[in-house]
Design a protein around this motif. Structure first.
Motif, PDB file in Angstrom:
ATOM      1  N   PHE A  31     -14.555  22.508  24.938  1.00 34.26           N
ATOM      2  CA  PHE A  31     -15.127  23.021  23.692  1.00 34.26           C
ATOM      3  C   PHE A  31     -14.046  23.602  22.786  1.00 34.26           C
ATOM      4  O   PHE A  31     -14.064  23.400  21.563  1.00 34.26           O
ATOM      5  CB  PHE A  31     -16.184  24.084  24.009  1.00 34.26           C
ATOM      6  N   CYS A  32     -13.106  24.337  23.355  1.00 32.11           N
ATOM      7  CA  CYS A  32     -12.035  24.961  22.569  1.00 32.11           C
ATOM      8  C   CYS A  32     -11.206  23.897  21.846  1.00 32.11           C
ATOM      9  O   CYS A  32     -10.844  24.067  20.677  1.00 32.11           O
ATOM     10  CB  CYS A  32     -11.156  25.804  23.488  1.00 32.11           C
ATOM     11  N   HIS A  33     -10.927  22.785  22.535  1.00 30.64           N
ATOM     12  CA  HIS A  33     -10.147  21.709  21.935  1.00 30.64           C
ATOM     13  C   HIS A  33     -10.904  21.064  20.774  1.00 30.64           C
ATOM     14  O   HIS A  33     -10.318  20.748  19.728  1.00 30.64           O
ATOM     15  CB  HIS A  33      -9.825  20.646  22.988  1.00 30.64           C
ATOM     16  N   GLY A  34     -12.217  20.875  20.972  1.00 36.53           N
ATOM     17  CA  GLY A  34     -13.019  20.273  19.908  1.00 36.53           C
ATOM     18  C   GLY A  34     -13.128  21.168  18.690  1.00 36.53           C
ATOM     19  O   GLY A  34     -13.087  20.684  17.542  1.00 36.53           O
ATOM     20  N   LEU A  35     -13.259  22.465  18.910  1.00 34.79           N
ATOM     21  CA  LEU A  35     -13.320  23.394  17.787  1.00 34.79           C
ATOM     22  C   LEU A  35     -11.998  23.395  17.022  1.00 34.79           C
ATOM     23  O   LEU A  35     -11.985  23.439  15.781  1.00 34.79           O
ATOM     24  CB  LEU A  35     -13.650  24.800  18.297  1.00 34.79           C
ATOM     25  N   LEU A 157      -7.017  29.507  18.738  1.00 34.10           N
ATOM     26  CA  LEU A 157      -7.590  28.645  19.769  1.00 34.10           C
ATOM     27  C   LEU A 157      -6.498  28.000  20.611  1.00 34.10           C
ATOM     28  O   LEU A 157      -6.639  27.858  21.833  1.00 34.10           O
ATOM     29  CB  LEU A 157      -8.461  27.571  19.120  1.00 34.10           C
ATOM     30  N   CYS A 158      -5.400  27.608  19.974  1.00 31.34           N
ATOM     31  CA  CYS A 158      -4.279  27.007  20.692  1.00 31.34           C
ATOM     32  C   CYS A 158      -3.711  27.990  21.709  1.00 31.34           C
ATOM     33  O   CYS A 158      -3.420  27.618  22.852  1.00 31.34           O
ATOM     34  CB  CYS A 158      -3.204  26.574  19.697  1.00 31.34           C
ATOM     35  N   CYS A 159      -3.538  29.249  21.308  1.00 30.11           N
ATOM     36  CA  CYS A 159      -3.013  30.270  22.225  1.00 30.11           C
ATOM     37  C   CYS A 159      -3.948  30.450  23.428  1.00 30.11           C
ATOM     38  O   CYS A 159      -3.489  30.560  24.575  1.00 30.11           O
ATOM     39  CB  CYS A 159      -2.842  31.595  21.496  1.00 30.11           C
ATOM     40  N   MET A 160      -5.260  30.475  23.167  1.00 28.89           N
ATOM     41  CA  MET A 160      -6.217  30.647  24.261  1.00 28.89           C
ATOM     42  C   MET A 160      -6.154  29.482  25.238  1.00 28.89           C
ATOM     43  O   MET A 160      -6.161  29.673  26.454  1.00 28.89           O
ATOM     44  CB  MET A 160      -7.633  30.766  23.692  1.00 28.89           C
ATOM     45  N   LEU A 162      -3.617  27.223  25.727  1.00 32.31           N
ATOM     46  CA  LEU A 162      -2.334  27.126  26.425  1.00 32.31           C
ATOM     47  C   LEU A 162      -2.206  28.187  27.511  1.00 32.31           C
ATOM     48  O   LEU A 162      -1.499  27.991  28.499  1.00 32.31           O
ATOM     49  CB  LEU A 162      -1.182  27.255  25.426  1.00 32.31           C
ATOM     50  N   GLY A 163      -2.884  29.321  27.336  1.00 34.16           N
ATOM     51  CA  GLY A 163      -2.835  30.355  28.356  1.00 34.16           C
ATOM     52  C   GLY A 163      -3.520  29.959  29.646  1.00 34.16           C
ATOM     53  O   GLY A 163      -3.262  30.565  30.698  1.00 34.16           O
ATOM     54  N   THR A 164      -4.398  28.943  29.598  1.00 33.13           N
ATOM     55  CA  THR A 164      -5.111  28.508  30.806  1.00 33.13           C
ATOM     56  C   THR A 164      -4.395  27.382  31.534  1.00 33.13           C
ATOM     57  O   THR A 164      -4.805  26.996  32.624  1.00 33.13           O
ATOM     58  CB  THR A 164      -6.522  28.024  30.426  1.00 33.13           C
ATOM     59  N   ILE A 165      -3.326  26.826  30.942  1.00 31.95           N
ATOM     60  CA  ILE A 165      -2.597  25.732  31.577  1.00 31.95           C
ATOM     61  C   ILE A 165      -1.596  26.326  32.566  1.00 31.95           C
ATOM     62  O   ILE A 165      -0.817  27.212  32.216  1.00 31.95           O
ATOM     63  CB  ILE A 165      -1.878  24.863  30.531  1.00 31.95           C
ATOM     64  N   SER A 166      -1.571  25.812  33.761  1.00 30.08           N
ATOM     65  CA  SER A 166      -0.777  26.423  34.830  1.00 30.08           C
ATOM     66  C   SER A 166       0.437  25.602  35.214  1.00 30.08           C
ATOM     67  O   SER A 166       0.817  25.562  36.376  1.00 30.08           O
ATOM     68  CB  SER A 166      -1.654  26.625  36.066  1.00 30.08           C
ATOM     69  N   LEU A 167       1.038  24.899  34.234  1.00 29.90           N
ATOM     70  CA  LEU A 167       2.241  24.131  34.553  1.00 29.90           C
ATOM     71  C   LEU A 167       3.319  25.069  35.089  1.00 29.90           C
ATOM     72  O   LEU A 167       3.692  26.042  34.448  1.00 29.90           O
ATOM     73  CB  LEU A 167       2.761  23.406  33.307  1.00 29.90           C
ATOM     74  N   THR A 168       3.843  24.779  36.261  1.00 28.21           N
ATOM     75  CA  THR A 168       4.798  25.659  36.915  1.00 28.21           C
ATOM     76  C   THR A 168       6.063  25.792  36.075  1.00 28.21           C
ATOM     77  O   THR A 168       6.622  24.815  35.619  1.00 28.21           O
ATOM     78  CB  THR A 168       5.153  25.100  38.302  1.00 28.21           C
ATOM     79  N   GLY A 169       6.530  27.028  35.928  1.00 25.16           N
ATOM     80  CA  GLY A 169       7.789  27.254  35.234  1.00 25.16           C
ATOM     81  C   GLY A 169       7.651  27.494  33.749  1.00 25.16           C
ATOM     82  O   GLY A 169       8.638  27.759  33.074  1.00 25.16           O
ATOM     83  N   PHE A 170       6.445  27.395  33.195  1.00 24.58           N
ATOM     84  CA  PHE A 170       6.261  27.591  31.757  1.00 24.58           C
ATOM     85  C   PHE A 170       5.192  28.665  31.532  1.00 24.58           C
ATOM     86  O   PHE A 170       4.052  28.498  31.958  1.00 24.58           O
ATOM     87  CB  PHE A 170       5.823  26.292  31.071  1.00 24.58           C
ATOM     88  N   ASN A 171       5.530  29.735  30.840  1.00 21.59           N
ATOM     89  CA  ASN A 171       4.523  30.709  30.468  1.00 21.59           C
ATOM     90  C   ASN A 171       3.998  30.395  29.071  1.00 21.59           C
ATOM     91  O   ASN A 171       4.454  29.459  28.412  1.00 21.59           O
ATOM     92  CB  ASN A 171       5.080  32.142  30.540  1.00 21.59           C
TER      93      ASN A 171
END
Length: 565
Positions: A31-35, A157-160, A162-171
């Motif tokens: 939903f966040c991506h669509g918005l 929305l982008c910040c929200m 990206l905060g849920t993506i758990s790619l190792t090594g990237f905050n």
């Protein structure tokens, strides 16, 4: 009512339907991506409408006689990525790794960031119009402020997300910085494109090309950085995306190497000319020959040594990539060499025939070019059914050859430059110029991109055929039927007819009804939804009827996105 008609003309209305169809198909998890996509579309729509009142953006020397195309150019690539996310979300957990899904999510936000950067640039430009349009300042400033408001919400929305993506090594901070770099690179690149190739593209076309190139180059850079971190630190510190195929790495390295080569060679040429003294015209001619020889030597060295070195660095080939290509071709020599011979015969017969017609016939250039669309169907359709991996590689090689020849043509390099220029201009129309000829690139990429993007998980068998069906069948039939039998026009100022559009839509649906049983007989698991197919064919057909943009670039991507749903 008149204001609404001005707000949503034919092209904008079709794009709104396209985006709406994708957004309403989103699962709750996206939903966040669509918005965010909706906000991006609103910002682009406001600028697109403002461009009509503002008349033009003097900052950009755009192709004359076409609309700005800001809305279409801004939403196409992000919507493609979002459609791919929807398709990937249907995969069960053991079919797809979470890293691949998160990698595609990063690609979606990166593509959006590229478009967002250019939109911010346009907002800044429209807020400070030239002094000779003071009467439009208030109106254009309102559009800019509305677009900037959408951009602020989009950034949140982008910040929200990206905060849920758990790619190792990237905050989250590093991810936002990565998105900012994409937007900045897109702004710099689109300015460079318009300065280098003025009047060769609309803003929408340039925006699509810019965002695609930045996304592709950023992916190559991230892949290189991730590989370096794994070698220098430890294997588990950084993961980036999913495992790449050898063919994908070869195509990516070759194409980006050719794109960056002119910049490097120009620097080498400046050093070369620095040591040359002013001489007679005969010496200058001699120097032109040496300049061409230097070009071909540098090009060969880059393609044989430098670019393969990068390929071997990011992918374990265990041999030189050129040797890997030869091994791949000769792993099934009868099928693949026979296919090569078939392609050469079709190309030779078609090119000679059409070139003679172009010089001696009064057939309209647009119809003559549609014969090449039919040639694409003859060449690519059998290969996609029976040799899809080999076709992937062949598309990359063909695109590389086109790029090298275009560089030779633009710089008029001895001995091929003038010959290539004379040959290519026989097939140009109002969308091409002497500076840059793009039609053959758009046709090849329009057929290739849906195939390349369908690698990996794909539960819609017609998705790889999106380019071939929409351009080779639909666009061709629409032009031919519309030119010969068309009477009812979609608009007073346009040439597209209702009869032509109906013929294009009907021909694609008829082809799909034949193609699906054929695919089922060859082992494909046919799960195509006819509702999605009908919507995809109809929307892409209407876009072909209404848009003034380079339709070869946009229609296959729109068709692909809607088929994924």
């Amino acid at each position: 009512m008149a204001a609404m008609a001005s707000l949503l003309n034919g092209e904008r209305a079709v794009v709104v339907v396209f985006v709406t169809r994708v957004v309403v198909s989103l699962p709750p998890s996206l939903f966040c991506h669509g918005l965010a996509l909706s906000l991006l579309a609103l910002a682009a729509l406001s600028l697109d409408v403002g461009a009509d009142y503002f008349n033009s953006f003097p900052l950009f020397h755009t192709r004359p006689g076409v609309s700005s195309g800001i809305l279409l150019g801004a939403v196409t690539l992000p919507t493609v990525m979002l459609s791919k996310l929807i398709q990937m979300g249907r995969a069960v957990s053991n079919e797809i790794e979470i890293e691949e899904f998160e990698h595609l999510t990063m690609q979606y936000w990166a593509a959006s960031a590229c478009c967002l950067g250019v939109i911010i640039l346009l907002c800044m430009h429209i807020s400070y119009p030239p002094s000779n349009v003071h009467s439009l300042i208030l109106h254009s400033t309102w559009h800019a402020k509305f677009s900037l408001s959408c951009i602020v919400l989009y950034t949140a929305l982008c910040c929200m997300s990206l905060g849920t993506i758990s790619l190792t090594g990237f905050n989250t901070i590093l991810k936002l910085l990565w998105m900012f770099c994409h937007g900045l690179a897109a702004v710099k690149l689109i300015q460079h494109l318009f300065n280098t190739f003025p009047s060769c593209a609309s803003i929408g076309e340039a925006l699509l090309v810019t965002s695609g190139l930045v996304l592709y180059l950023g992916d190559m850079l991230a892949l290189t950085i991730a590989k370096s971190c794994r070698l220098l630190i430890t294997e588990d510190v950084v993961r980036y995306g999913s495992k790449r195929s050898e063919i994908g790495v070869i195509i990516q390295g070759m194409l980006l190497g050719l794109l960056l080569f002119p910049v490097v060679f120009r620097f080498v040429l400046q050093i070369w000319e620095y040591f040359l003294t002013k001489a007679s015209s005969q010496s200058r001619t001699h120097n032109e020959i040496w300049r061409s020889l230097l070009f071909f030597f540098c090009l060969g060295f880059s393609m044989i040594v430098i670019i393969p070195a990068w390929m071997e660095f990011v992918q374990d080939f265990h041999m030189h990539p050129l040797l890997w290509v030869l091994q791949f071709v000769f792993s099934e020599p009868v099928k693949r060499l026979s296919l090569c011979i078939y392609w050469v015969l079709v190309i030779c017969v078609s090119v000679v025939r059409f070139y003679n017609i172009s010089k001696n016939s009064k057939i309209e250039r647009i119809l003559l070019r549609k014969y090449y669309h039919l040639m694409a169907v003859l060449m690519f359709l059998p290969a996609l059914v029976f040799q899809p991996k080999f076709l992937d590689l062949a598309f990359g090689v063909a695109l590389g050859v086109f790029m090298a020849l275009e560089i030779v043509r633009i710089w008029r390099l001895w001995p091929l430059g003038q010959l290539v220029h004379q040959f290519m201009t026989a097939f140009t129309d109002h969308r091409d110029s002497d500076i840059l000829i793009v039609s053959h690139f758009s046709l090849l990429l329009g057929c290739a991109l849906p195939i390349w993007m369908s690698s990996g998980y794909n539960d819609r068998p017609l998705v790889p055929f999106a380019g071939i069906l929409s351009l080779g069948i639909g666009d061709t039939m629409a032009s031919m039927v519309g030119h010969k039998y068309g009477v009812l026009r979609w608009s007073k100022s346009g040439k597209k007819t209702i009869e032509g559009t109906a013929a294009g839509i009907t021909s694609v649906l008829a082809t799909c009804s034949i193609l699906l049983p054929l695919l089922a007989s060859t082992g494909y698991i046919v799960t195509e939804h006819w509702f999605s197919l009908i919507v995809a064919v109809t929307v892409s057909g209407l876009l072909e009827a209404y848009t003034t943009q380079l339709d070869n670039a946009f229609i296959p991507l729109v068709f692909y996105s809607l088929l994924c749903l």
